[in-house]
Design a protein around this motif. Structure first.
Motif, PDB file in Angstrom:
ATOM      1  N   PRO A 440       0.772  -1.258   0.000  1.00  0.00           N
ATOM      2  CA  PRO A 440       0.000   0.000   0.000  1.00  0.00           C
ATOM      3  C   PRO A 440       0.797   1.300   0.000  1.00  0.00           C
ATOM      4  N   HIS A 441       1.854   1.413   0.791  1.00  0.00           N
ATOM      5  CA  HIS A 441       2.545   2.708   0.932  1.00  0.00           C
ATOM      6  C   HIS A 441       3.848   2.783   0.127  1.00  0.00           C
ATOM      7  N   ASP A 442       4.036   1.848  -0.800  1.00  0.00           N
ATOM      8  CA  ASP A 442       5.266   1.836  -1.588  1.00  0.00           C
ATOM      9  C   ASP A 442       5.218   2.874  -2.711  1.00  0.00           C
ATOM     10  N   SER A 443       6.397   3.389  -3.043  1.00  0.00           N
ATOM     11  CA  SER A 443       6.547   4.254  -4.215  1.00  0.00           C
ATOM     12  C   SER A 443       6.989   3.395  -5.391  1.00  0.00           C
ATOM     13  N   LYS A 444       6.509   3.724  -6.567  1.00  0.00           N
ATOM     14  CA  LYS A 444       6.879   2.944  -7.741  1.00  0.00           C
ATOM     15  C   LYS A 444       8.354   3.155  -8.075  1.00  0.00           C
ATOM     16  N   THR A 445       9.037   2.039  -8.342  1.00  0.00           N
ATOM     17  CA  THR A 445      10.456   2.109  -8.714  1.00  0.00           C
ATOM     18  C   THR A 445      10.660   1.360 -10.024  1.00  0.00           C
ATOM     19  N   GLU A 446      11.504   1.903 -10.879  1.00  0.00           N
ATOM     20  CA  GLU A 446      11.788   1.273 -12.165  1.00  0.00           C
ATOM     21  C   GLU A 446      13.029   0.397 -12.110  1.00  0.00           C
ATOM     22  N   LYS A 447      13.890   0.656 -11.149  1.00  0.00           N
ATOM     23  CA  LYS A 447      15.134  -0.100 -11.070  1.00  0.00           C
ATOM     24  C   LYS A 447      15.316  -0.652  -9.662  1.00  0.00           C
ATOM     25  N   THR A 448      16.023  -1.770  -9.595  1.00  0.00           N
ATOM     26  CA  THR A 448      16.370  -2.370  -8.303  1.00  0.00           C
ATOM     27  C   THR A 448      17.719  -1.826  -7.865  1.00  0.00           C
ATOM     28  N   SER A 449      17.800  -1.335  -6.643  1.00  0.00           N
ATOM     29  CA  SER A 449      19.061  -0.799  -6.148  1.00  0.00           C
ATOM     30  C   SER A 449      20.046  -1.937  -5.888  1.00  0.00           C
ATOM     31  N   VAL A 450      21.321  -1.575  -5.859  1.00  0.00           N
ATOM     32  CA  VAL A 450      22.360  -2.576  -5.584  1.00  0.00           C
ATOM     33  C   VAL A 450      22.175  -3.157  -4.184  1.00  0.00           C
ATOM     34  N   GLY A 451      21.832  -2.265  -3.227  1.00  0.00           N
ATOM     35  CA  GLY A 451      21.606  -2.738  -1.865  1.00  0.00           C
ATOM     36  C   GLY A 451      20.447  -3.717  -1.796  1.00  0.00           C
ATOM     37  N   GLY A 452      19.359  -3.381  -2.516  1.00  0.00           N
ATOM     38  CA  GLY A 452      18.206  -4.282  -2.547  1.00  0.00           C
ATOM     39  C   GLY A 452      18.550  -5.615  -3.178  1.00  0.00           C
ATOM     40  N   LEU A 453      19.377  -5.576  -4.232  1.00  0.00           N
ATOM     41  CA  LEU A 453      19.799  -6.818  -4.893  1.00  0.00           C
ATOM     42  C   LEU A 453      20.612  -7.691  -3.949  1.00  0.00           C
ATOM     43  N   MET A 454      21.545  -7.096  -3.210  1.00  0.00           N
ATOM     44  CA  MET A 454      22.375  -7.871  -2.287  1.00  0.00           C
ATOM     45  C   MET A 454      21.528  -8.493  -1.176  1.00  0.00           C
ATOM     46  N   LEU A 455      20.565  -7.719  -0.656  1.00  0.00           N
ATOM     47  CA  LEU A 455      19.683  -8.261   0.381  1.00  0.00           C
ATOM     48  C   LEU A 455      18.814  -9.383  -0.175  1.00  0.00           C
ATOM     49  N   ALA A 456      18.389  -9.248  -1.441  1.00  0.00           N
ATOM     50  CA  ALA A 456      17.589 -10.304  -2.070  1.00  0.00           C
ATOM     51  C   ALA A 456      18.409 -11.581  -2.225  1.00  0.00           C
ATOM     52  N   ILE A 457      19.678 -11.434  -2.572  1.00  0.00           N
ATOM     53  CA  ILE A 457      20.552 -12.608  -2.699  1.00  0.00           C
ATOM     54  C   ILE A 457      20.680 -13.330  -1.358  1.00  0.00           C
ATOM     55  N   ILE A 458      20.879 -12.549  -0.291  1.00  0.00           N
ATOM     56  CA  ILE A 458      20.984 -13.140   1.047  1.00  0.00           C
ATOM     57  C   ILE A 458      19.678 -13.848   1.417  1.00  0.00           C
ATOM     58  N   THR A 459      18.548 -13.203   1.108  1.00  0.00           N
ATOM     59  CA  THR A 459      17.244 -13.770   1.460  1.00  0.00           C
ATOM     60  C   THR A 459      16.982 -15.066   0.708  1.00  0.00           C
ATOM     61  N   PHE A 460      17.237 -15.078  -0.593  1.00  0.00           N
ATOM     62  CA  PHE A 460      16.999 -16.289  -1.381  1.00  0.00           C
ATOM     63  C   PHE A 460      17.983 -17.406  -1.001  1.00  0.00           C
TER      64      PHE A 460
END
Length: 664
Positions: A440-460
């Motif tokens: 609900p409160h997210d802003s639309k983003t067109e690109k994934t940040s490097v920090g978000g990518l690294m956290l996603a790698i750790i999560t997966f």
């Protein structure tokens, strides 16, 4: 003549094992035998431990494996517990078999509880259960007994059952002082490593709170107020934040102390409440709703901040705490919930660590305003932090529901269901970090940040680690958070090596197989009478394993000796196996209770009945203890205990099998 000599040595060998051991001798004392109504007194449990033996303490993870010493006080209106029982001077050791740290005593041990006397002739009674082990021959023995301090308060101090007369405690004044100091030290720094870890986690929670949309934008707004003013006011502002949160912990500390631990461990109500609270916090962070305080209350506090001066600064800090509550409330609540059942100081120290981190940017930027230029701008990333915290809150909520589920056998959260929930939660969190899910409160983003990518790698990566657990992988790093592996419906590791002939040892469905188990795919029994009947039906010798849930050396024998192909093949094919757990707490129906001929006590549980059987039949109370009987229930010598030599165990089984055939 040879037969006479052989019989003599058989009897001598049996007698060497046939002994009731009592390696630990207990005595009781009180710090003030003449304590009057309204006064507090220390109840002291002293234990003298035989050479080469050790006794497990009370203050380590009961799920680790070894049997934790437990004391149970019978509630009575004549006294009240002030400080829960704590060990004094227990040693620590890391055990590779259990893959964890436990605490123990050698030579002598001491446990102390403080109570308040509420009436004359207080009735302070209870029971305790403990386990002693030795590294000499691998024996482990569980015990339990009752205690009463009635004769020690208002009367001459004397050792009580089970200590013999010569073991009466004579504690000098210096020793008494040492005891009190030791207890204080133990309670103040009980398991310092876990306390420090808790404070570090609370500090990190404070940092996480800064990067939420309720707090982060307030940093430049608040700090600009102090620009051009005395720097001392900015420091006072930060100190006020710390004081406010620490006061919150102090007010709740009396309700979150050691007494709460028993409720958390045994009662489903607080665990279900905590589960619900965590879920509510998670839904709030995910954006379903906001947890806010009444606006009238917040506005009244804000008016006090306008008065200026030191009082105004304090109320400004109070206003910040209240306004940011919708983001910090769930984090603060999590810290307080996690501190329940710990030390009295735990919630206070948790709030102090949280507020230190939370107040840090306000204080630093108030002192050095130029640093504001390097601060990142507010944006949608703040809400992302909040949502990630929501995913984590939701995952940890199931820890509390799992505790209640296991204690009351609801069977709602078996291991694979628990893991499936975690796998789904963290998978969704990974996709969220990649921007594939919008809330609900997210802003639309067109690109994934490097920090978000690294956290996603750790999560997966974490998700990939969890998946094998669905099929039996132990996931030892998460053992404190997951339900027991025995709750798995499909366990590849336990079925591995079951053997083609495993089913041949089973005549009928074993009693108690829904919660008791044999290792390495061995099919057997957990009830002596049922196992003996099967041995007669199959005309096989009966292998009895006197064991215990908390027997370290039993697990070591199973891991290092029973797992050997030579031993495993013989146990599966040549014997009917029965595991008799001497420490199982499962209470039987009243019709199955019996009064022991050994100690005259009523034996109500599976464990107590098995322990009584071992004592009365084989005159022994140590585990591991292995005996083999023929189909008439007669002993086939020799008897075996802890022995890690595989060849010796194979010879023991072969010798018994050969003797069994002779008796046919």
């Amino acid at each position: 003549m040879k037969k006479v000599i052989a019989i003599f040595f058989i009897l001598l060998s049996a007698q060497s094992w046939a002994q009731i051991l009592q390696p630990a001798k207990w005595s009781l004392e009180v710090s003030n035998p003449d304590a009057k109504t309204g006064e507090e007194v220390d109840l002291i449990f002293n234990v003298k431990i035989d050479k080469d033996w050790y006794l497990y303490s009370t203050d380590f993870d009961p799920d680790l494996g070894p049997m934790v010493t437990e004391f149970e006080f019978i509630p009575h209106e004549s006294y009240a517990i002030v400080d829960s029982l704590a060990p004094v001077g227990a040693k620590k050791k890391y055990d590779e078999l259990w893959e964890g740290e436990y605490t123990y005593f050698r030579e002598k041990g001491k446990f102390v509880a403080r109570v308040k006397i509420l009436s004359e002739n207080p009735e302070i009674k209870g029971s305790y259960a403990y386990q002693v082990c030795t590294d000499v021959d691998g024996k482990c023995i569980p015990f339990d007994d009752e205690f009463s301090f009635g004769e020690l308060l208002g009367a001459k101090a004397a050792a009580t059952k089970p200590a013999p007369a010569e073991e009466k405690s004579e504690v000098k004044e210096s020793e008494s002082k040492e005891t009190k100091e030791g207890v204080l030290n133990q309670r103040g720094v009980n398991d310092p490593y876990s306390l420090w870890a808790f404070m570090i986690a609370a500090f990190l929670a404070g940092i996480a709170a800064i990067f939420t949309p309720c707090v982060f934008p307030m940093i430049p707004m608040t700090v600009s107020f102090f620009t051009g003013k005395k720097k001392g006011l900015g420091v006072l502002y930060g100190l006020s934040i710390i004081i406010i949160y620490t006061l919150i912990g102090s007010l709740l500390a009396p309700f979150m102390g050691p007494e709460t631990a028993n409720e958390l461990a045994t009662n489903w109500i607080p665990n279900v409440i905590f589960f619900a609270v965590f879920v509510i916090f998670a839904l709030s962070f995910l954006g379903l709703f906001e947890i806010t305080l009444p606006s009238k209350f917040v506005n009244n506090v804000d008016k006090q901040a306008d008065k200026g001066g030191f009082i105004g600064v304090f109320f400004m800090a109070f206003t910040l705490v209240l306004v940011s509550f919708s983001c910090t409330g769930p984090l603060v609540g999590t810290i307080l919930v996690e501190s329940a059942g710990g030390l009295i100081l735990k919630p206070i120290l948790g709030m102090f660590a949280f507020s230190m981190a939370f107040a840090l940017p306000f204080t630093v930027f108030a002192l050095f305003p130029s640093l504001m230029n390097n601060m990142p701008k507010s944006g949608g990333w703040l809400n992302s932090v909040k949502v990630v915290l929501g995913f984590l809150e939701l995952a940890f909520a199931f820890k509390f529901l799992s505790i209640a589920d296991q204690a009351y056998h609801w069977n709602l959260l078996d291991r694979e269901i628990y893991l499936a929930i975690w796998i789904v939660i963290f998978t969704l969190m990974g996709f969220y970090l990649l921007g594939k899910i919008e809330l609900p409160h997210d802003s639309k983003t067109e690109k994934t940040s490097v920090g978000g990518l690294m956290l996603a790698i750790i999560t997966f990566s974490f998700v990939v680690y969890l998946i094998p657990g669905m099929f039996g992988a132990p996931l030892k790093a998460l053992s404190g958070y997951l339900p027991p592996q025995t709750t798995l419906d499909f366990d590849l590791t336990s079925s591995r090596g079951a053997g083609a002939n495993a089913e041949s040892t089973i005549c009928e469905a074993p009693k108690y197989a829904d919660f008791l188990h044999l290792p390495h795919g061995i099919q057997g029994y957990f009830d002596y009478e049922q196992a003996l009947a099967c041995a007669k039906e199959q005309n096989k010798p009966l292998f009895i394993d006197f064991t215990g849930h908390g027997c370290v050396n039993c697990r070591e024998m199973e891991a290092r000796v029973w797992s050997d192909p030579q031993v495993l093949k013989r146990l599966k094919e040549d014997f009917v196996v029965v595991a008799l757990y001497v420490d199982d707490k499962t209470e039987l129906a009243e019709s199955q209770w019996f009064k022991s001929a050994y100690d005259g006590k009523m034996k109500k549980s599976i464990g107590k009945q098995n322990a009584d059987f071992q004592i009365t039949r084989f005159n022994n109370n140590a585990q591991p203890y292995y005996v083999i009987l023929d189909t008439n229930g007669e002993l086939i010598p020799p008897i075996k205990a802890y022995d890690l030599e595989i060849a010796n165990f194979v010879a023991f089984l072969d010798e018994a099998k050969a003797e069994f055939k002779k008796r046919q």
